[in-house]
Design an enzyme around this catalytic site. Structure first.
Site, PDB file in Angstrom:
ATOM      1  N   GLY A  76      -7.960   4.962  -5.439  1.00  0.00           N
ATOM      2  CA  GLY A  76      -8.425   6.104  -4.659  1.00  0.00           C
ATOM      3  C   GLY A  76      -9.530   5.736  -3.682  1.00  0.00           C
ATOM      4  N   CYS A  77     -10.475   4.909  -4.101  1.00  0.00           N
ATOM      5  CA  CYS A  77     -11.585   4.517  -3.224  1.00  0.00           C
ATOM      6  C   CYS A  77     -11.099   3.644  -2.070  1.00  0.00           C
ATOM      7  CB  CYS A  77     -12.656   3.776  -4.038  1.00  0.00           C
ATOM      8  SG  CYS A  77     -13.395   4.811  -5.330  1.00  0.00           S
ATOM      9  N   THR A  78     -10.072   2.844  -2.326  1.00  0.00           N
ATOM     10  CA  THR A  78      -9.517   2.005  -1.258  1.00  0.00           C
ATOM     11  C   THR A  78      -8.816   2.871  -0.214  1.00  0.00           C
ATOM     12  OG1 THR A  78      -9.219   0.116  -2.742  1.00  0.00           O
ATOM     13  CG2 THR A  78      -7.870   0.157  -0.733  1.00  0.00           C
TER      14      THR A  78
END
Length: 227
Positions: A117-119
């Site tokens: 998700g952060c990527t």
């Protein structure tokens, strides 16, 4: 008759000598000595037992002397002054909010480098970076990862904006981006995915809580256009 008188006289002289034979009273002094030692021992014992009482009394004073830390309410509402900060970036330099005075700042908090998700979120900001910059905004990513982790993450996805290391979570808390989370039935404290838009006057213009990664970059662009 003279002979008889001498015999009686001799007997009379020997009688006093027999009466002076009583035993000496030396044992009485010997018996008194242990009694004095016992008394001294009894008097000394209470002094040693009194010492722990002084140490026990000192402990509450130290505990009471510890200053209470007042909790600071996080900035979560629009129009509030954005909390100042200074954090190390992936470039190894200190980045402060004051460095961007007169500019719009998109400050986004994410849980961890190089996770799915952060990527996706970071790459979405990168894909829209030129448009964000045209709207007078700079992008700053913040997580609790260290500088070395940020360097690898930024290089892996060719990110063109700074990643800041808030290792102790102080800036997360100041912006309300830290709190209770639930994942697969487990409750714990952690980073809350949050984005804050700070205007040219250093005030919070828009705050996105519980961010959903997909489509979030478009939400930020729309918010900037509405300012």
């Amino acid at each position: 008759m003279a002979t008889s008188y001498r015999t009686k006289a001799t007997t009379t002289k020997k009688t006093p000598t027999t009466k002076k034979a009583p035993a000496k009273k030396a044992p009485a002094k010997t018996a008194a000595a242990p009694a004095k030692k016992a008394a001294a021992t009894k008097k000394a014992a209470p002094a040693k037992k009194a010492a722990p009482a002084k140490k026990a009394a000192a402990t509450p004073k130290k505990a009471a002397a510890a200053p209470a830390t007042a909790a600071t309410a996080p900035a979560t509402g629009s129009g509030e002054a954005a909390p100042s900060f200074s954090l190390l970036s992936d470039a190894g330099t200190t980045v402060s909010l004051a460095d961007f005075a007169g500019k719009r700042v998109v400050l986004y908090f994410y849980p961890k480098d190089d996770t799915p998700g952060c990527t996706r979120e970071a790459c979405a900001f990168q894909d829209n970076l030129a448009t964000l910059q045209k709207k007078g905004a700079v992008v700053l990513g913040v997580s609790r990862d260290g500088v070395n982790s940020h360097v690898k993450f930024k290089a892996k996805y060719s990110l063109g904006f700074p990643l800041l290391a808030d290792t102790d979570g102080a800036v997360h808390r100041a912006y309300g981006a830290w709190g209770t989370k639930t994942n697969y039935g487990r409750t714990f404290e952690g980073a809350l995915r949050t984005t804050v838009i700070i205007d040219e006057q250093g005030r919070i213009a828009k705050r996105f809580a519980n961010v959903k990664v997909d489509g979030h970059a478009d939400q930020v662009l729309a918010a900037l256009a509405a300012l």
